[in-house]
Design a protein around this motif. Structure first.
Motif, short mmCIF file in Angstrom:
data_model
loop_
_atom_site.label_atom_id
_atom_site.label_comp_id
_atom_site.label_asym_id
_atom_site.label_seq_id
_atom_site.Cartn_x
_atom_site.Cartn_y
_atom_site.Cartn_z
N ASP A 194 0.96 -1.25 -0.05
CA ASP A 194 0.12 0.07 -0.06
C ASP A 194 0.77 1.15 -0.16
OD1 ASP A 194 -2.29 -1.64 0.08
OD2 ASP A 194 -2.66 -1.38 2.24
N SER A 195 2.13 1.20 0.85
CA SER A 195 2.63 2.57 0.89
C SER A 195 3.91 2.39 -0.14
CB SER A 195 3.49 2.46 2.33
OG SER A 195 2.35 2.36 3.46
N LEU A 196 4.88 1.66 -0.14
CA LEU A 196 5.60 1.83 -1.31
C LEU A 196 5.10 1.84 -2.78
CD1 LEU A 196 8.45 -0.32 0.47
CD2 LEU A 196 7.96 2.09 0.54
N GLY A 197 4.25 0.92 -2.79
CA GLY A 197 3.48 0.99 -4.28
C GLY A 197 3.10 2.12 -4.70
N HIS A 198 2.22 2.71 -3.59
CA HIS A 198 1.52 4.19 -3.92
C HIS A 198 2.75 4.99 -4.43
CE1 HIS A 198 -1.07 7.27 -3.49
NE2 HIS A 198 -0.31 8.07 -2.77
N ALA A 230 12.08 2.70 -14.71
CA ALA A 230 12.51 2.22 -13.57
C ALA A 230 11.65 2.03 -12.30
CB ALA A 230 13.85 3.09 -13.12
N ALA A 231 10.77 3.15 -12.31
CA ALA A 231 9.49 3.12 -11.33
C ALA A 231 8.62 1.84 -11.66
CB ALA A 231 8.88 4.55 -11.07
N ALA A 232 8.42 1.72 -12.70
CA ALA A 232 7.52 0.53 -12.84
C ALA A 232 7.97 -0.72 -12.82
CB ALA A 232 7.02 0.56 -14.49
N SER A 233 9.57 -1.00 -12.99
CA SER A 233 10.11 -2.34 -12.79
C SER A 233 10.28 -2.40 -11.37
CB SER A 233 11.57 -2.32 -13.43
OG SER A 233 12.41 -3.38 -12.89
N ALA A 234 10.53 -1.19 -10.64
CA ALA A 234 10.46 -1.24 -8.98
C ALA A 234 9.02 -1.82 -8.52
CB ALA A 234 11.19 -0.14 -8.48
N THR A 235 8.24 -1.15 -9.18
CA THR A 235 6.69 -1.89 -8.64
C THR A 235 6.69 -3.13 -8.62
OG1 THR A 235 6.07 0.42 -8.98
CG2 THR A 235 4.27 -1.34 -8.72
N ASP A 236 7.22 -3.95 -10.03
CA ASP A 236 7.01 -5.21 -10.26
C ASP A 236 8.13 -5.99 -9.07
OD1 ASP A 236 5.31 -4.74 -12.14
OD2 ASP A 236 6.82 -4.77 -13.75
N ARG A 237 9.01 -5.61 -8.97
CA ARG A 237 10.11 -6.18 -8.00
C ARG A 237 9.50 -6.20 -6.71
NH1 ARG A 237 15.72 -3.62 -8.69
NH2 ARG A 237 15.89 -5.23 -6.75
N ARG A 239 6.25 -6.08 -5.82
CA ARG A 239 5.40 -7.08 -5.94
C ARG A 239 5.94 -8.59 -5.63
NH1 ARG A 239 3.56 -6.31 -10.44
NH2 ARG A 239 4.41 -8.23 -11.42
N ASP A 240 6.99 -9.08 -6.31
CA ASP A 240 7.68 -10.12 -6.17
C ASP A 240 8.01 -10.27 -4.79
OD1 ASP A 240 6.99 -10.75 -8.81
OD2 ASP A 240 9.19 -9.96 -9.65
N ILE A 241 8.65 -9.30 -4.37
CA ILE A 241 9.13 -9.38 -2.79
C ILE A 241 8.06 -9.46 -1.70
CG2 ILE A 241 10.45 -8.09 -1.03
CD1 ILE A 241 11.89 -6.82 -3.08
N ILE A 242 7.06 -8.87 -2.02
CA ILE A 242 5.83 -9.12 -1.18
C ILE A 242 5.27 -10.59 -1.25
CG2 ILE A 242 3.34 -8.58 -0.79
CD1 ILE A 242 4.18 -5.70 -1.57
N GLY A 243 5.28 -11.18 -2.35
CA GLY A 243 4.76 -12.58 -2.70
C GLY A 243 5.68 -13.57 -1.77
N VAL A 244 7.02 -13.27 -1.88
CA VAL A 244 7.96 -14.10 -0.93
C VAL A 244 7.64 -13.74 0.77
CG1 VAL A 244 10.33 -14.52 -0.22
CG2 VAL A 244 9.77 -14.09 -2.68
N LEU A 245 7.28 -12.46 1.07
CA LEU A 245 7.17 -12.24 2.20
C LEU A 245 5.71 -12.78 3.08
CD1 LEU A 245 8.19 -10.55 4.72
CD2 LEU A 245 7.00 -8.62 3.88
N ARG A 246 4.94 -12.98 2.02
CA ARG A 246 3.59 -13.70 2.50
C ARG A 246 3.84 -15.12 2.93
NH1 ARG A 246 -1.39 -11.30 1.36
NH2 ARG A 246 -1.24 -9.45 0.22
N ALA A 344 2.09 4.93 -21.86
CA ALA A 344 1.96 3.45 -21.74
C ALA A 344 1.78 3.24 -20.13
CB ALA A 344 2.89 2.56 -22.23
N SER A 345 0.64 2.81 -19.80
CA SER A 345 0.88 2.57 -18.34
C SER A 345 1.45 1.29 -17.82
CB SER A 345 -0.78 2.16 -17.93
OG SER A 345 -1.14 0.97 -18.55
N PRO A 346 2.06 1.66 -16.74
CA PRO A 346 2.86 0.45 -16.15
C PRO A 346 2.06 -1.02 -16.26
CG PRO A 346 2.71 2.49 -14.47
CD PRO A 346 1.93 2.47 -15.55
N ALA A 347 2.95 -2.07 -16.16
CA ALA A 347 2.34 -3.28 -16.33
C ALA A 347 1.41 -3.59 -15.00
CB ALA A 347 3.44 -4.72 -16.10
N PRO A 348 0.19 -4.12 -15.15
CA PRO A 348 -0.71 -4.37 -13.99
C PRO A 348 0.01 -5.12 -13.15
CG PRO A 348 -1.40 -5.90 -16.09
CD PRO A 348 -0.13 -4.89 -16.65
N GLY A 349 -0.78 -5.09 -11.76
CA GLY A 349 -0.05 -5.82 -10.63
C GLY A 349 -0.70 -7.05 -10.45
#
Length: 544
Positions: A194-198, A230-237, A239-246, A344-349
């Motif tokens: 919620d925070s960093l993704g925003h 880079a911001a869009a790539s950081a958002t994707d990364r 999301r991957d880190i959050i998946g591992v953290l879950r 072009a919008s960033p890749a969807p989450g």
């Protein structure tokens, strides 16, 4: 080598000791003369039957009880015998301890009572007293020991069940702790999303606006495009880190939202980043802290999605306190259709944002909805958050609360003991009354069949019955020891037997008085059981 082979020697020794203890009363009764004299082979046979009963008492406790009861009935139809009464009680107790089912005992006791009743009727010697003694002996000598053994078995099983339940509670507490750690990791992941993704979405939005700004040379446009990528790539990364953290990771609390942040500051930062947003918000102190935090997350995720998936679209944020009643807050975020694919919008989450919002709103006791707002391609996110904590779901029991459950096991143990003690006390009271009545009747008939030795000595042979009757007691002996009499009664005479002493439960001397034609024709003393020698007939027949 099997376990049964290993434990057999350890079971043989206690069984041998038990047999020795059960055989002692019979041997002492024979030696002291309490029992009527009997051949040695009968004593040896009784000891052998007791050995068999002890040997089968573990595998066949009902058979062991039947063997002990058979010895008692063979000795006395009333089952009351000093030789085998202790064995009957001990084996009945072991039946209660070693038999899981109560039905075999409920069949065995009536069977013993029926067999004893038939023997009493066949003997036809004061059957009422004999039957009362039989019932009392069976009740106190077999049924009550069986109940005590059964209670002991149930108490042992309850203790074992308590330890098993305690172990199960420990396992459940471990599971609860694991779930708590998983929920904490999920909370951390959601806060990061919620925070960093925003913030990353706002960075990408600012870079996209800078990329299309007029008057910018090609090098700066390329730098802005790289920054947005880079911001869009950081958002994707992220999301991957959050998946591992879950799934795994330490469960340390990490609040990622500044405590002084507010809905107004959130909307202002989004507007400053170039997101066209209109907001209608309540006063700063109008919402409860928990409700305001949930509303903050709903608005934050909706703005993030608008910046990622519909850049340039107008966003309307409405937070109303008191909607649908004075005790709730409604949050509505509507994203209009995008103006076109200018950037072009960033890749969807991965869709975790809306799922996390749904869980957060549900934990707050509210309702959440997300979907298209109409046919124009817009999107709407709405939530209803109650203010009253009583309307929210009750929290799950904690591990500490679950840890108190063994106290309930102790209460169940006490309840089981009370449920057993009440009927046992009632049965014991009823049995005590019954046995007291039987013992009183037994003492009465024995005491009223005593002929005093002085009166016996004063009775002359040949005296008329009218002169003898005043010295005779009210009752005769119902079970006379005729086998120990010094001689056969005179022909045609009617003999009566009386006790020489009022002692109970021991062998005493008896007197035999024989009458014929209304005169006393013979009187004899009968020795007590086990007395050596024979007491001769004191008076001879005076009239042939």
């Amino acid at each position: 080598m099997s376990r049964r082979t290993i434990t057999a020697p350890f079971r043989a020794l206690p069984d041998a000791l038990l047999w020795a203890v059960l055989a002692v009363p019979g041997a002492l009764a024979d030696l002291t003369g309490v029992n009527a004299p009997r051949p040695w082979w009968q004593s040896a046979g009784g000891a052998a039957v007791l050995a068999v009963a002890v040997a089968v008492s573990r595998a066949r406790p009902v058979l062991a009880l039947a063997l002990a009861a058979g010895l008692g009935l063979a000795t006395s139809p009333s089952l009351f015998t000093l030789s085998y009464g202790p064995a009957l009680s001990v084996l009945a107790y072991l039946l209660g301890r070693r038999s899981a089912a109560a039905r075999p005992a409920l069949y065995a006791f009536p069977a013993v009572a029926a067999a004893g009743t038939l023997l009493v009727l066949a003997r036809d010697v004061d059957p009422v007293v004999e039957w009362l003694v039989l019932t009392g002996t069976l009740l106190f000598g077999a049924v009550f020991p069986w109940l005590a053994g059964r209670y002991r078995r149930q108490a042992r099983e309850l203790v074992a069940a308590g330890w098993s339940r305690a172990a199960q509670l420990e396992r459940e507490q471990e599971i609860v702790a694991d779930r708590a750690r998983l929920r904490e990791r999920t909370r951390i992941a959601q806060d990061m999303h919620d925070s960093l993704g925003h913030e990353l979405s706002l960075i990408a939005l600012r870079a996209g606006a800078l990329q299309v700004a007029p008057g910018l040379d090609a090098a700066h446009r390329a730098a802005a495009a790289e920054l947005r990528g880079a911001a869009a790539s950081a958002t994707d990364r992220l999301r991957d880190i959050i998946g591992v953290l879950r799934e795994a990771g330490p469960a340390a609390p990490a609040p990622l939202t500044p405590p002084d942040d507010s809905l107004r500051a959130l909307v202002d930062r989004a507007a400053a980043s170039g997101l066209p947003v209109r907001a209608r918000l309540p006063r700063e102190t109008a919402l409860p802290p928990l409700v305001e935090r949930a509303a903050y997350r709903v608005v934050q995720e909706a703005l993030t999605n608008a910046a990622k998936h519909a850049p340039g679209a107008e966003v309307s944020v409405t937070v109303e306190s008191g909607a649908g009643g004075a005790g709730e807050t409604s949050v509505t975020v509507v994203t209009g259709p995008g103006p076109g694919p200018t950037v072009a919008s960033p890749a969807p989450g991965g869709g975790t944002g809306l799922l996390g919002l749904r869980e957060r709103v549900a934990l707050a006791g509210g309702e959440f909805r997300a979907g298209p707002s109409g046919d124009d391609g817009g999107f709407e996110v709405s939530a209803r958050l109650p203010h009253d904590p009583g309307l929210r779901p009750a929290p799950r029991p904690s591990a500490a609360g679950r840890a108190g459950q063994p106290a309930g096991l102790a209460q169940a143990h006490r309840t089981a003991r009370r449920r057993f003690a009440v009927p046992f006390a009632v049965a014991a009271a009823a049995g005590a009354v019954f046995v007291s009545a039987a013992f009183g009747w037994y003492a009465y008939i024995k005491g009223h069949s005593v002929l005093k030795p002085a009166d016996y000595a004063a009775l002359p042979v040949g005296a008329p019955y009218a002169d003898v009757a005043p010295f005779l007691p009210d009752r005769q002996v119902a079970d006379p020891p005729a086998d120990r009499a010094p001689g056969v009664p005179p022909a045609g005479a009617e003999c009566r037997y009386y006790r020489a002493s009022g002692e109970l439960f021991v062998s005493v001397e008896h007197f035999r008085l024989c009458f014929r034609d209304g005169h006393l024709v013979d009187k004899s003393r009968i020795p007590r059981a086990g007395t050596s020698g024979v007491v001769q007939q004191e008076e001879k027949e005076w009239l042939r």
